[in-house]
Design a protein around this motif. Structure first.
Motif, PDB file in Angstrom:
ATOM      1  N   TYR A 166     -10.249   7.811  -8.784  1.00 60.16           N
ATOM      2  CA  TYR A 166     -10.390   6.361  -9.011  1.00 60.16           C
ATOM      3  C   TYR A 166     -10.288   5.573  -7.701  1.00 60.16           C
ATOM      4  CZ  TYR A 166      -9.429   1.623 -10.597  1.00 60.16           C
ATOM      5  OH  TYR A 166      -9.471   0.257 -10.767  1.00 60.16           O
ATOM      6  N   GLY A 198      -1.541   1.678   0.025  1.00 59.63           N
ATOM      7  CA  GLY A 198      -1.705   2.006  -1.397  1.00 59.63           C
ATOM      8  C   GLY A 198      -2.756   3.080  -1.620  1.00 59.63           C
ATOM      9  N   GLY A 199      -3.144   3.235  -2.892  1.00 58.81           N
ATOM     10  CA  GLY A 199      -4.099   4.286  -3.256  1.00 58.81           C
ATOM     11  C   GLY A 199      -5.435   4.127  -2.554  1.00 58.81           C
ATOM     12  N   VAL A 200      -6.011   2.929  -2.628  1.00 58.56           N
ATOM     13  CA  VAL A 200      -7.333   2.710  -2.029  1.00 58.56           C
ATOM     14  C   VAL A 200      -7.227   2.777  -0.504  1.00 58.56           C
ATOM     15  CG1 VAL A 200      -9.265   1.111  -1.807  1.00 58.56           C
ATOM     16  CG2 VAL A 200      -8.073   1.306  -3.996  1.00 58.56           C
ATOM     17  N   GLY A 201      -6.198   2.125   0.049  1.00 64.69           N
ATOM     18  CA  GLY A 201      -6.059   2.055   1.510  1.00 64.69           C
ATOM     19  C   GLY A 201      -5.903   3.423   2.151  1.00 64.69           C
ATOM     20  N   CYS A 219       0.175  -3.168   6.891  1.00 66.98           N
ATOM     21  CA  CYS A 219       1.102  -2.570   5.922  1.00 66.98           C
ATOM     22  C   CYS A 219       2.522  -3.011   6.262  1.00 66.98           C
ATOM     23  CB  CYS A 219       1.011  -1.042   5.955  1.00 66.98           C
ATOM     24  SG  CYS A 219       1.588  -0.331   7.493  1.00 66.98           S
ATOM     25  N   TYR A 238       2.625  -6.397   8.509  1.00 66.14           N
ATOM     26  CA  TYR A 238       2.384  -7.782   8.070  1.00 66.14           C
ATOM     27  C   TYR A 238       3.683  -8.534   7.762  1.00 66.14           C
ATOM     28  CZ  TYR A 238       3.171  -6.740   3.084  1.00 66.14           C
ATOM     29  OH  TYR A 238       3.727  -6.402   1.875  1.00 66.14           O
ATOM     30  N   GLY A 259      -7.881  -5.463   0.207  1.00 66.95           N
ATOM     31  CA  GLY A 259      -7.251  -4.980  -1.017  1.00 66.95           C
ATOM     32  C   GLY A 259      -6.018  -5.789  -1.359  1.00 66.95           C
ATOM     33  N   VAL A 260      -5.869  -6.948  -0.722  1.00 71.39           N
ATOM     34  CA  VAL A 260      -4.664  -7.751  -0.911  1.00 71.39           C
ATOM     35  C   VAL A 260      -4.978  -9.103  -1.564  1.00 71.39           C
ATOM     36  CG1 VAL A 260      -2.822  -8.953   0.327  1.00 71.39           C
ATOM     37  CG2 VAL A 260      -3.418  -6.628   0.966  1.00 71.39           C
ATOM     38  N   LEU A 285     -11.674  -6.540  -2.881  1.00 74.99           N
ATOM     39  CA  LEU A 285     -11.441  -5.864  -4.169  1.00 74.99           C
ATOM     40  C   LEU A 285     -10.783  -6.802  -5.167  1.00 74.99           C
ATOM     41  CD1 LEU A 285     -10.079  -2.485  -2.798  1.00 74.99           C
ATOM     42  CD2 LEU A 285     -12.237  -2.857  -3.993  1.00 74.99           C
ATOM     43  N   GLY A 326     -16.198  -5.719  -4.087  1.00 77.26           N
ATOM     44  CA  GLY A 326     -16.154  -4.266  -4.253  1.00 77.26           C
ATOM     45  C   GLY A 326     -15.587  -3.929  -5.625  1.00 77.26           C
ATOM     46  N   PHE A 327     -16.236  -2.997  -6.309  1.00 84.85           N
ATOM     47  CA  PHE A 327     -15.775  -2.573  -7.640  1.00 84.85           C
ATOM     48  C   PHE A 327     -15.711  -1.064  -7.714  1.00 84.85           C
ATOM     49  CE2 PHE A 327     -17.663  -6.678  -8.839  1.00 84.85           C
ATOM     50  CZ  PHE A 327     -16.580  -7.225  -9.511  1.00 84.85           C
ATOM     51  N   PHE A 328     -14.696  -0.588  -8.418  1.00 82.26           N
ATOM     52  CA  PHE A 328     -14.672   0.833  -8.759  1.00 82.26           C
ATOM     53  C   PHE A 328     -15.957   1.168  -9.527  1.00 82.26           C
ATOM     54  CE2 PHE A 328     -13.973   3.394 -12.651  1.00 82.26           C
ATOM     55  CZ  PHE A 328     -13.985   4.640 -12.042  1.00 82.26           C
ATOM     56  N   HIS A 371       4.532  -1.839  -3.954  1.00 83.19           N
ATOM     57  CA  HIS A 371       4.940  -1.094  -2.756  1.00 83.19           C
ATOM     58  C   HIS A 371       4.518   0.374  -2.833  1.00 83.19           C
ATOM     59  CE1 HIS A 371       7.115  -4.720  -2.041  1.00 83.19           C
ATOM     60  NE2 HIS A 371       7.908  -4.530  -3.067  1.00 83.19           N
ATOM     61  N   ARG A 373       3.017   3.877  -1.965  1.00 77.85           N
ATOM     62  CA  ARG A 373       2.785   4.653  -0.741  1.00 77.85           C
ATOM     63  C   ARG A 373       1.887   5.806  -1.139  1.00 77.85           C
ATOM     64  NH1 ARG A 373       3.958   0.546   0.663  1.00 77.85           N
ATOM     65  NH2 ARG A 373       5.817  -0.189   1.703  1.00 77.85           N
ATOM     66  N   GLY A 374       0.641   5.516  -1.370  1.00 83.83           N
ATOM     67  CA  GLY A 374      -0.281   6.491  -1.939  1.00 83.83           C
ATOM     68  C   GLY A 374      -0.297   6.346  -3.457  1.00 83.83           C
TER      69      GLY A 374
HETATM   70  P1  NDP Z   1      -1.743  -0.090  -4.759  1.00 88.04           P
HETATM   71  O1  NDP Z   1      -0.787  -0.756  -5.663  1.00 88.04           O
HETATM   72  O2  NDP Z   1      -1.816   1.391  -4.724  1.00 88.04           O
HETATM   73  O3  NDP Z   1      -1.468  -0.556  -3.253  1.00 88.04           O
HETATM   74  C1  NDP Z   1      -1.379  -1.884  -2.871  1.00 88.04           C
HETATM   75  C2  NDP Z   1      -0.723  -1.845  -1.479  1.00 88.04           C
HETATM   76  O4  NDP Z   1      -0.835  -3.084  -0.811  1.00 88.04           O
HETATM   77  C3  NDP Z   1       0.757  -1.517  -1.561  1.00 88.04           C
HETATM   78  O5  NDP Z   1       0.962  -0.361  -0.791  1.00 88.04           O
HETATM   79  C4  NDP Z   1       1.451  -2.738  -0.966  1.00 88.04           C
HETATM   80  O6  NDP Z   1       2.607  -2.300  -0.270  1.00 88.04           O
HETATM   81  C5  NDP Z   1       0.378  -3.303  -0.077  1.00 88.04           C
HETATM   82  N1  NDP Z   1       0.474  -4.739   0.185  1.00 88.04           N
HETATM   83  C6  NDP Z   1       0.883  -5.704  -0.646  1.00 88.04           C
HETATM   84  N2  NDP Z   1       0.773  -6.922  -0.050  1.00 88.04           N
HETATM   85  C7  NDP Z   1       0.275  -6.687   1.182  1.00 88.04           C
HETATM   86  C8  NDP Z   1      -0.077  -7.530   2.273  1.00 88.04           C
HETATM   87  N3  NDP Z   1       0.054  -8.844   2.206  1.00 88.04           N
HETATM   88  N4  NDP Z   1      -0.592  -6.956   3.383  1.00 88.04           N
HETATM   89  C9  NDP Z   1      -0.742  -5.609   3.465  1.00 88.04           C
HETATM   90  N5  NDP Z   1      -0.434  -4.761   2.468  1.00 88.04           N
HETATM   91  C10 NDP Z   1       0.067  -5.294   1.346  1.00 88.04           C
HETATM   92  O7  NDP Z   1      -3.171  -0.674  -5.093  1.00 88.04           O
HETATM   93  P2  NDP Z   1      -4.603   0.024  -4.889  1.00 88.04           P
HETATM   94  O8  NDP Z   1      -4.663   0.555  -3.515  1.00 88.04           O
HETATM   95  O9  NDP Z   1      -4.877   0.921  -6.011  1.00 88.04           O
HETATM   96  O10 NDP Z   1      -5.548  -1.242  -5.028  1.00 88.04           O
HETATM   97  C11 NDP Z   1      -5.530  -2.257  -4.036  1.00 88.04           C
HETATM   98  C12 NDP Z   1      -5.997  -3.556  -4.680  1.00 88.04           C
HETATM   99  O11 NDP Z   1      -7.350  -3.435  -5.075  1.00 88.04           O
HETATM  100  C13 NDP Z   1      -5.208  -3.930  -5.926  1.00 88.04           C
HETATM  101  O12 NDP Z   1      -5.026  -5.320  -5.929  1.00 88.04           O
HETATM  102  C14 NDP Z   1      -6.126  -3.538  -7.057  1.00 88.04           C
HETATM  103  O13 NDP Z   1      -5.916  -4.321  -8.207  1.00 88.04           O
HETATM  104  C15 NDP Z   1      -7.488  -3.771  -6.444  1.00 88.04           C
HETATM  105  N6  NDP Z   1      -8.495  -2.878  -7.008  1.00 88.04           N
HETATM  106  C16 NDP Z   1      -9.676  -3.415  -7.392  1.00 88.04           C
HETATM  107  C17 NDP Z   1     -10.660  -2.615  -7.896  1.00 88.04           C
HETATM  108  C18 NDP Z   1     -11.981  -3.192  -8.285  1.00 88.04           C
HETATM  109  O14 NDP Z   1     -12.792  -2.509  -8.963  1.00 88.04           O
HETATM  110  N7  NDP Z   1     -12.286  -4.429  -7.878  1.00 88.04           N
HETATM  111  C19 NDP Z   1     -10.456  -1.170  -8.115  1.00 88.04           C
HETATM  112  C20 NDP Z   1      -9.193  -0.699  -7.597  1.00 88.04           C
HETATM  113  C21 NDP Z   1      -8.244  -1.534  -7.075  1.00 88.04           C
HETATM  114  P3  NDP Z   1       3.786  -3.294   0.164  1.00 88.04           P
HETATM  115  O15 NDP Z   1       3.932  -4.307  -0.936  1.00 88.04           O
HETATM  116  O16 NDP Z   1       5.017  -2.474   0.309  1.00 88.04           O
HETATM  117  O17 NDP Z   1       3.321  -3.877   1.455  1.00 88.04           O
END
Ligand code: NDP
Length: 381
Positions: A166, A198-201, A219, A238, A259-260, A285, A326-328, A371, A373-374
């Motif tokens: 995903y 996160g997962g996508v990053g 991050c 950040y 992704g934020v 995203l 961007g969309f999955f 938060h 981490r993968g």
């Molecule tokens: P995750 O929850 O796996 O990761 C999000 C990461 O962002 C966390 O590690 C978080 O860590 C970090 N983060 C939060 N705020 C900030 C910031 N201001 N600057 C830098 N890093 C930050 O999410 P995914 O990786 O799965 O998805 C990322 C985003 O994309 C989500 O919002 C998700 O909803 C969206 N998405 C959209 C899709 C689409 O089809 N449009 C499909 C998949 C995802 P920490 O808070 O510790 O910094």
């Protein structure tokens, strides 16, 4: 089964009898984790079309989308995909709304195939990512079409493999389909990934490094060692640094993957950060598409979203930069390419935490707390 390959997973052969019921976490109504019901007699999903495949789920990931869909996010748009006419009851049990099985991806074993499926055979190890309007992978079995599936990387266990489809396909759709990057064009390109931990990053950083791009990412402090180990070139904490000022001092980017969301887009979607008249793109995203449909209804929501996208796109074009959503996107062929990169050792799974199937609500809690981490993964079989 999952740390040890597929030992312990039932490996169905054509001679074995097909079960009629399965274990699943069902959502009878939208809401909190309290609305999940575990059942061991959910109906087995049937093959409805000749291009479909029943996969036995060995492990699946939990994503922010699952948490949001648990609360009803996207129902208006997804119901329109489930039934485009908007008047019929849902006829296909694999695309029912409620009771709903969430979960968008898995690693597992082919159990049964439709008559038109030639590339997959019962017993083969596969990984899949399922369209969000369909029944999901937080169950013992899931039905997918042959465009949503690929052979699992041989070098990974099921738990490891389940962490990728995903998020990996979301990064792929954003960087490749929307961003125009690939193994030939990415070399030397400067890419900024907002939210690298996160997962996508974590996937996007690795894909870009495998293709020779220069990667900057943002991050929190504790994620810096992980992102360094994944190959990120510039890492901006950040929480401790002024991201806006720090990034301004760097060379401009060819692509920003956001992704934020939130405030960042307002200042980063600008020629202060993106190279003008060089095909540079801002891919976010965090789109309002599903939210608008939920709050305004399908048609008005679509209209509002279209106007918002077009407004940004036109604004960017005037200064030579591009704005994209961007969309999955389920994409078996992209999964094939990702599997090859994984087996070559160029991309590795990044797993935050693993839960057992009966701990699924706790896995949702974990993802909801943020938060990441993968990836968070549940082992099912
Ligand atoms: P995750 O929850 O796996 O990761 C999000 C990461 O962002 C966390 O590690 C978080 O860590 C970090 N983060 C939060 N705020 C900030 C910031 N201001 N600057 C830098 N890093 C930050 O999410 P995914 O990786 O799965 O998805 C990322 C985003 O994309 C989500 O919002 C998700 O909803 C969206 N998405 C959209 C899709 C689409 O089809 N449009 C499909 C998949 C995802 P920490 O808070 O510790 O910094």
């Amino acid at each position: 089964c999952c740390y040890l390959g597929n030992q312990g997973c039932r490996n169905f052969s054509t001679s074995q009898r097909r079960p009629y019921i399965m274990k699943a976490w069902q959502l009878r109504e939208y809401g909190s984790n309290k609305n999940f019901r575990f059942t061991d007699n959910a109906p087995m999903p049937p093959i409805m079309y000749p291009n479909q495949i029943i996969v036995q789920v060995c492990a699946a990931s939990v994503n922010p989308l699952d948490v949001m869909m648990r609360e009803g996010y996207g129902a208006a748009m997804l119901n329109r995909q489930r039934d485009p006419t908007g008047v019929l009851p849902f006829m296909d049990p694999n695309v029912n709304e409620l009771p709903l099985v969430l979960g968008r991806d898995c690693s597992g074993i082919v159990m049964e195939t439709g008559l038109n499926v030639k590339e997959y055979k019962p017993g083969e190890e596969v990984w899949v990512a399922v369209n969000p309007y369909k029944m999901g992978t937080h169950a013992e079995f899931v039905v997918v079409t042959n465009s949503e599936i690929s052979h699992k990387p041989r070098s990974l266990t099921h738990v490891q493999a389940a962490s990728i489809p995903y998020s990996g396909l979301t990064a792929w759709a954003s960087l490749v389909t929307q961003g125009g990057l690939n193994e030939k064009t990415a070399k030397g390109k400067r890419v900024l990934i907002l939210g690298g931990s996160g997962g996508v990053g974590t996937f996007a950083v690795q894909l870009l490094k495998a293709w020779g791009a220069h990667v900057t990412t943002t991050c929190s402090r504790d994620a810096i060692p992980m992102l360094t180990s994944l190959g990120a070139d510039d890492i901006v904490n950040y929480q401790a640094q002024d991201v806006r000022e720090h990034l301004k001092r760097l060379n401009k980017f060819d692509l920003i993957l956001d992704g934020v969301g939130g405030e960042a887009e307002k200042y980063l979607f600008s020629t202060d950060y993106l190279k003008p008249w060089a095909g540079a793109k801002y891919v976010t995203l965090r789109t309002p598409l599903l939210k608008n449909a939920d709050s305004l209804g399908f048609t008005d929501g679509l209209l509002k979203s279209g106007m918002s996208l077009a407004g940004n796109a036109v604004k960017g074009l005037a200064s030579g930069i591009h704005y994209r959503w961007g969309f999955f996107t389920p994409d078996g062929m992209a999964l094939d390419k990702i599997a090859a990169l994984v087996d070559q050792g160029k991309i590795r799974p990044v797993i935050d935490r693993v839960f057992t199937f009966d701990q699924l609500p706790a896995a949702y809690d974990k993802v909801e707390q943020g938060h990441a981490r993968g990836k968070t993964v549940i082992s099912v079989a």
